[in-house]
Each structure stands twice: as C-alpha cells, then as structure tokens.
Design an enzyme around this catalytic site. Structure first.
Site, PDB file in Angstrom:
ATOM      1  CG  HIS A  18      -1.869  -1.046   1.298  1.00 19.88           C
ATOM      2  ND1 HIS A  18      -1.868  -1.603   3.152  1.00 19.88           N
ATOM      3  CD2 HIS A  18      -2.161  -1.550   0.369  1.00 19.88           C
ATOM      4  CE1 HIS A  18      -3.265  -2.229   2.511  1.00 19.88           C
ATOM      5  NE2 HIS A  18      -3.490  -2.681   1.021  1.00 19.88           N
ATOM      6  CE  LYS A  42     -11.939  -7.831   3.162  1.00 19.71           C
ATOM      7  NZ  LYS A  42     -10.688  -6.768   2.314  1.00 19.71           N
ATOM      8  NE  ARG A  91      -2.761  -8.108  -3.691  1.00 18.05           N
ATOM      9  CZ  ARG A  91      -3.762  -8.521  -2.664  1.00 18.05           C
ATOM     10  NH1 ARG A  91      -2.898  -9.711  -2.049  1.00 18.05           N
ATOM     11  NH2 ARG A  91      -4.863  -9.518  -2.586  1.00 18.05           N
ATOM     12  CB  SER A 129      -4.246  -6.248   4.753  1.00 21.94           C
ATOM     13  OG  SER A 129      -3.804  -5.377   4.588  1.00 21.94           O
TER      14      SER A 129
END
Length: 157
Positions: A18, A42, A91, A129
């Site tokens: 990030h 979440k 990614r 994460s």
C-alpha cells in the site's frame, strides 16, 4: 485542474505494498488522499482510529498526501473530496478481475471518476493484509511487511 487521486481501502493493516502505491501515486498526482473505509463484509483486526493515527504519522512529511476515514460509497466520497481519480494497486490477475468490476460500478455512480491502476512492485506482490493478519494472529513477526512497527498498534489487537 488539480489532479487529486483517492486511494481507498480498509488497510487492515496498511502494508508496504500500500505504501509503495501511495508513494508512486504521489509522483503522478498533485494530491493523494489515502481513505480508510469500513468494509461492511469484514470484521476489522485493527480499529480504524488506530490505523488512522499510524498512517497520519507515516505521511506527516509529505504535503501532497492526506489520510482520512470515510463511510459510504467510495465513488461518492471521491466526489465529496474533489478527487477525479481512483488509485488502485494490482498484485495479480485476480486483483484485476475484482478491481475491473469495482471500477465499472464506481464509474456508474460517479461519471467523472477515472480509475488508475499501478502494478505492485514484484517484491511486494505476494503479501496481503490478510496474510499479515494471519501471521500476527499466530504470533509471527510482521514488521518486515508493514511500514511501521506493529507495536504501535499492538495494544488494540
């Protein structure tokens, strides 16, 4: 016209990947707003207020980078913030598929919002994460994956 980019995420926690996207984005845009949102699907590992505090400290010396919390739709927050670009990191191809769908939805909500994707630096692409939370949850040291010392927020976890 000032080029303002919004970099939204739950940042739970904020990773070196990030950080890399923000710093590279800060070279491309006049201003980057790093926006911590709450993903309703979440459960947070690190409270937003703790992550916000650490991230503000992290970017103190960078005049064109702001850190804010937001609630609601990303595209609406972008409009309210004056951001005309949405900055995202990719990614892998799975990220692309997900981000493409989100970009289309954001564009539907805010016609002026243009999504800009930066490919994650190769050495940072394998860490997420989610992986960092799992390593930490089971007692592992995660400091090499984040741009701050985990001890700064450890009391809240």
């Amino acid at each position: 016209m000032k080029r303002i980019a919004l970099f939204p995420g739950s940042f739970d926690p904020f990773t070196n990947g990030h950080y890399d996207v923000v710093m590279r984005g800060a070279k491309l845009f006049d201003e980057v707003i790093v926006a911590i949102g709450n993903n309703s699907s979440k459960q947070r590992y690190i409270p937003v207020d703790k992550m916000l505090q650490v991230m503000k400290k992290l970017f103190e010396g960078h005049a064109n980078i702001k850190v804010q919390e937001f609630k609601g739709l990303t595209a609406e927050f972008a409009r309210e913030s004056g951001a005309n670009f949405l900055l995202r990191g990719l990614r892998n191809t799975t990220d692309f598929e997900y981000e493409n769908t989100i970009a289309q939805a954001n564009r539907h909500v805010n016609k002026e919002l243009e999504s800009v994707f930066l490919i994650t630096s190769p050495q940072l692409a394998a860490i997420s994460s989610t992986i960092i939370r799992e390593i930490h949850r089971f007692g592992g040291n995660v400091d090499e994956f984040i741009p701050f010392q985990f001890s700064e927020i450890a009391d809240s976890v």
